[in-house]
Write a protein that holds these residues in place. Structure first.
Motif, short mmCIF file in Angstrom:
data_model
loop_
_atom_site.label_atom_id
_atom_site.label_comp_id
_atom_site.label_asym_id
_atom_site.label_seq_id
_atom_site.Cartn_x
_atom_site.Cartn_y
_atom_site.Cartn_z
N VAL A 206 7.09 8.80 2.42
CA VAL A 206 7.53 7.54 3.02
C VAL A 206 9.05 7.62 3.19
CG1 VAL A 206 7.71 5.04 2.69
CG2 VAL A 206 5.65 6.24 1.99
N GLU B 57 1.19 10.18 1.49
CA GLU B 57 2.08 10.91 2.39
C GLU B 57 3.51 10.49 2.09
OE1 GLU B 57 1.20 10.60 6.55
OE2 GLU B 57 -0.96 10.68 6.21
N ASP C 233 0.81 -1.23 0.00
CA ASP C 233 0.00 0.00 0.00
C ASP C 233 0.84 1.27 0.00
OD1 ASP C 233 -2.26 -1.54 0.04
OD2 ASP C 233 -2.44 -1.49 2.23
N TYR C 234 2.14 1.16 0.28
CA TYR C 234 2.97 2.35 0.49
C TYR C 234 4.01 2.57 -0.61
CZ TYR C 234 0.88 1.53 5.02
OH TYR C 234 -0.02 1.31 6.02
N ILE C 235 4.72 1.52 -0.96
CA ILE C 235 5.78 1.68 -1.97
C ILE C 235 5.67 0.58 -3.03
CG2 ILE C 235 7.42 2.80 -0.41
CD1 ILE C 235 8.90 0.14 -0.19
N TYR D 114 1.89 6.05 -1.83
CA TYR D 114 0.99 6.44 -0.74
C TYR D 114 0.73 7.95 -0.83
CZ TYR D 114 -1.00 6.26 3.96
OH TYR D 114 -1.84 6.33 5.03
N ASN E 289 7.05 5.93 -4.28
CA ASN E 289 6.07 6.17 -3.23
C ASN E 289 4.68 6.21 -3.88
OD1 ASN E 289 4.44 7.06 -1.17
ND2 ASN E 289 5.58 8.93 -0.77
N ASN F 248 6.49 2.81 8.24
CA ASN F 248 5.07 2.91 7.94
C ASN F 248 4.62 4.32 8.31
OD1 ASN F 248 2.24 2.83 8.06
ND2 ASN F 248 2.26 0.66 8.56
N PRO F 249 4.06 5.10 7.37
CA PRO F 249 3.67 6.48 7.66
C PRO F 249 2.56 6.60 8.72
CG PRO F 249 3.64 6.08 5.30
CD PRO F 249 3.87 4.78 5.96
#
Length: 188
Positions: A65, A63, A31-33, A61, A59, A176-177
């Protein structure tokens, strides 16, 4: 003869146009990278033993990372790769003289005389080949400075190389943001 030569040239042009389509791309994401590995053809004498790989960490996401660490294994460093393909001028000149001596009898020593004349040119071209291999090895041993914060929609890249038919593996450790704890993503 003309048709055969035309077909060969046409086939070679078609292959060269479609060659980038044969580059292998492998992707892993959460979900993030998103991690992407593309194989790259090397252009110096390193290409006889090694394949280049380009990694992109993007990235995906909403926000920023932070990438804490990137571990790569089953790859070759620039110095090891260069030393495995480096040729000394003495060895190159000895091979040239040996080839000339092997053909000396059938050519009435003309090949030996030609080999002696060719030795300085072989030494110079060998040195140029070593310089090209050194420069390309340094280009394909670039690592990203870590820790690095990747803004939204941005990416970082790094390159490495490995022996033919051996794919390097990578583990990316990032924060993890949401929870601010470390997470891993592997690309094998």
């Amino acid at each position: 003869m003309k048709k055969t030569a035309s077909l060969i040239i046409l086939f070679m042009m078609l292959f060269n146009i479609t060659y980038p389509a044969f580059s292998m791309t492998k992707t892993e994401e959460n979900d993030y990278i998103k991690i992407e590995r593309k194989s790259r053809h090397l252009h110096s004498r390193l290409s006889k033993k090694y394949t280049g790989y380009e990694y992109t960490i993007k990235n995906i996401y909403n926000e920023p990372v932070t990438i804490e660490n990137v571990s790569i294994w089953d790859n070759a460093s620039d110095k090891v790769a260069y030393l495995s393909v480096k040729r000394l001028g003495v060895r190159a000149s000895a091979e040239t003289l040996a080839a000339g001596a092997a053909l000396a009898l059938p050519t009435l020593t003309l090949s030996l005389i030609g080999a002696v004349i060719a030795v300085p040119f072989v030494i110079v071209s060998n040195a140029a080949g070593n310089v090209g291999a050194t420069q390309e090895a340094k280009r394909f041993d670039k690592q990203a400075t870590l820790p690095a914060e990747i803004p939204v929609g941005s990416y970082i890249e790094f390159k490495t190389m490995a022996l033919h038919n051996h794919h390097p593996s990578a583990r990316v450790t990032f924060k993890n943001p949401i929870t601010d704890e470390n997470m891993n993503l592997e690309l094998k």
